[in-house]
Design a protein around this motif. Structure first.
Motif, PDB file in Angstrom:
ATOM      1  N   LEU A 139       0.817  -1.221   0.000  1.00  0.00           N
ATOM      2  CA  LEU A 139       0.000   0.000   0.000  1.00  0.00           C
ATOM      3  C   LEU A 139       0.851   1.272   0.000  1.00  0.00           C
ATOM      4  N   LYS A 140       2.091   1.158  -0.421  1.00  0.00           N
ATOM      5  CA  LYS A 140       2.969   2.329  -0.519  1.00  0.00           C
ATOM      6  C   LYS A 140       2.537   3.186  -1.702  1.00  0.00           C
ATOM      7  N   VAL A 141       2.499   4.501  -1.487  1.00  0.00           N
ATOM      8  CA  VAL A 141       2.074   5.423  -2.531  1.00  0.00           C
ATOM      9  C   VAL A 141       3.129   5.473  -3.632  1.00  0.00           C
ATOM     10  N   CYS A 142       2.685   5.244  -4.878  1.00  0.00           N
ATOM     11  CA  CYS A 142       3.610   5.310  -6.007  1.00  0.00           C
ATOM     12  C   CYS A 142       3.244   6.437  -6.965  1.00  0.00           C
ATOM     13  N   ALA A 143       2.093   7.071  -6.750  1.00  0.00           N
ATOM     14  CA  ALA A 143       1.705   8.240  -7.548  1.00  0.00           C
ATOM     15  C   ALA A 143       0.787   9.109  -6.707  1.00  0.00           C
ATOM     16  N   ASN A 144       1.060  10.410  -6.701  1.00  0.00           N
ATOM     17  CA  ASN A 144       0.243  11.355  -5.939  1.00  0.00           C
ATOM     18  C   ASN A 144       0.478  12.747  -6.524  1.00  0.00           C
ATOM     19  N   HIS A 145      -0.327  13.089  -7.528  1.00  0.00           N
ATOM     20  CA  HIS A 145      -0.137  14.372  -8.191  1.00  0.00           C
ATOM     21  C   HIS A 145      -1.474  14.955  -8.635  1.00  0.00           C
ATOM     22  N   PHE A 146      -1.492  16.284  -8.783  1.00  0.00           N
ATOM     23  CA  PHE A 146      -2.686  16.990  -9.224  1.00  0.00           C
ATOM     24  C   PHE A 146      -2.804  16.938 -10.743  1.00  0.00           C
ATOM     25  N   ILE A 147      -4.039  16.931 -11.200  1.00  0.00           N
ATOM     26  CA  ILE A 147      -4.316  17.032 -12.629  1.00  0.00           C
ATOM     27  C   ILE A 147      -4.407  18.510 -12.997  1.00  0.00           C
ATOM     28  N   THR A 148      -3.720  18.899 -14.042  1.00  0.00           N
ATOM     29  CA  THR A 148      -3.733  20.286 -14.502  1.00  0.00           C
ATOM     30  C   THR A 148      -4.439  20.361 -15.856  1.00  0.00           C
TER      31      THR A 148
ATOM     32  N   TYR B 115       2.212  10.349 -20.005  1.00  0.00           N
ATOM     33  CA  TYR B 115       2.042  11.783 -19.731  1.00  0.00           C
ATOM     34  C   TYR B 115       3.106  12.232 -18.737  1.00  0.00           C
ATOM     35  N   THR B 116       3.311  13.541 -18.671  1.00  0.00           N
ATOM     36  CA  THR B 116       4.319  14.111 -17.779  1.00  0.00           C
ATOM     37  C   THR B 116       3.652  14.873 -16.647  1.00  0.00           C
ATOM     38  N   VAL B 117       4.318  14.899 -15.499  1.00  0.00           N
ATOM     39  CA  VAL B 117       3.831  15.567 -14.300  1.00  0.00           C
ATOM     40  C   VAL B 117       4.910  16.513 -13.810  1.00  0.00           C
ATOM     41  N   LEU B 118       4.535  17.758 -13.585  1.00  0.00           N
ATOM     42  CA  LEU B 118       5.513  18.736 -13.106  1.00  0.00           C
ATOM     43  C   LEU B 118       5.822  18.564 -11.631  1.00  0.00           C
ATOM     44  N   ALA B 119       4.839  18.069 -10.857  1.00  0.00           N
ATOM     45  CA  ALA B 119       5.046  17.933  -9.414  1.00  0.00           C
ATOM     46  C   ALA B 119       4.287  16.718  -8.896  1.00  0.00           C
ATOM     47  N   ASP B 120       4.998  15.628  -8.684  1.00  0.00           N
ATOM     48  CA  ASP B 120       4.422  14.425  -8.083  1.00  0.00           C
ATOM     49  C   ASP B 120       4.908  14.320  -6.642  1.00  0.00           C
ATOM     50  N   PHE B 121       3.980  14.019  -5.710  1.00  0.00           N
ATOM     51  CA  PHE B 121       4.287  14.020  -4.281  1.00  0.00           C
ATOM     52  C   PHE B 121       4.368  12.610  -3.695  1.00  0.00           C
TER      53      PHE B 121
ATOM     54  N   LYS C 182       8.280  16.391  -7.400  1.00  0.00           N
ATOM     55  CA  LYS C 182       9.318  16.004  -8.345  1.00  0.00           C
ATOM     56  C   LYS C 182       8.696  15.802  -9.716  1.00  0.00           C
ATOM     57  N   SER C 183       9.343  16.328 -10.736  1.00  0.00           N
ATOM     58  CA  SER C 183       8.867  16.147 -12.098  1.00  0.00           C
ATOM     59  C   SER C 183       9.047  14.691 -12.524  1.00  0.00           C
ATOM     60  N   GLU C 184       8.016  14.129 -13.164  1.00  0.00           N
ATOM     61  CA  GLU C 184       8.046  12.726 -13.534  1.00  0.00           C
ATOM     62  C   GLU C 184       7.478  12.530 -14.934  1.00  0.00           C
ATOM     63  N   CYS C 185       7.987  11.510 -15.609  1.00  0.00           N
ATOM     64  CA  CYS C 185       7.395  11.014 -16.843  1.00  0.00           C
ATOM     65  C   CYS C 185       6.776   9.667 -16.522  1.00  0.00           C
ATOM     66  N   LEU C 186       5.455   9.566 -16.693  1.00  0.00           N
ATOM     67  CA  LEU C 186       4.720   8.381 -16.262  1.00  0.00           C
ATOM     68  C   LEU C 186       4.024   7.719 -17.442  1.00  0.00           C
TER      69      LEU C 186
END
Length: 218
Positions: free
Chosen positions: A95-104, A121-127, A133-137
């Motif tokens: 149950l470890k969080v592997c994605a936590n980011h806002f949709i823009t 898709y790309t994320v500018l800020a994943d928590f 942290k910027s991520e390519c997912l």
């Protein structure tokens, strides 16, 4: 005539077993632990989608660069007050969080090459690691129907954020603009130039605002 009592081993064993079953000791706990209420930090959010998926995170630091996969439940959660929408995913078992980011509003789901069941898709800020942290997912689903459902809900979330979230529709900045105008001196204010405002600059500004939001660890 004296009564002769014979020792019967079977009787002794039955008496021993009977006494063992009747003995029920009670042990009081040395320490009493209070009940702890566990929260998911999703109490103020409504669930737009919950679906199983496999998430790939591109790790450019490793040599060679590679995609790291996690499997679990992916959710789209809409905040009940500010109407922001975020993607949350936890790994199976741990149950470890592997994605936590806002949709823009400017996020774009690009179809994965060679698969109708995956998007990139790309994320500018994943928590996921608490720090933005910027991520390519890349996200992959078990069926084409599930992939299309995710895309539909993802586009709905973008529309909700663009039209109803104060962070993006400009309502949240009106109070700051009014305060600035009342405190300004007699100098002529600069004319706003909305046409020159680039999407890159907008991404940076909103990313800074996203980082200021309270994103608790799930």
């Amino acid at each position: 005539m004296s009564e002769v009592i014979e020792n019967n081993p079977e009787n002794d064993r039955n008496q021993s077993e009977s006494s063992d079953t009747e003995y029920d000791p009670q042990f009081k706990p040395i320490i009493t632990l209070p009940e702890v209420e566990i929260t998911t930090n999703e109490e103020n959010e409504s669930e737009l989608l919950k679906i199983r998926a496999k998430l790939y995170r591109f790790d450019s630091i490793s040599e060679p660069a590679e995609w790291k996969a996690s499997t679990g439940e992916l959710k789209l959660l809409r905040h009940k007050e500010n109407n922001s929408v975020r993607v949350v995913m936890r790994r199976d078992k741990t149950l470890k969080v592997c994605a936590n980011h806002f949709i823009t509003p400017w996020m774009e789901l690009k179809p994965s090459v060679g698969s109708e069941k995956a998007f990139v898709y790309t994320v500018l800020a994943d928590f996921a690691d608490e720090k933005p942290k910027s991520e390519c997912l890349a996200v992959k689903f078990g069926t084409v129907d599930n992939a299309n459902l995710f895309k539909t809900k993802f586009e709905e979330a973008k529309n909700i954020v663009a039209t109803e979230c104060d962070l993006y529709n400009g309502k949240g900045d009106k109070e700051n603009e009014n305060n600035t105008s009342t405190e300004s001196n007699n100098d002529e204010p600069e004319e706003p130039n909305d046409n020159v405002k680039s999407s890159e600059k907008e991404c940076v500004e909103v990313t800074q605002k996203i980082s200021e939001l309270k994103v608790t660890k799930n």
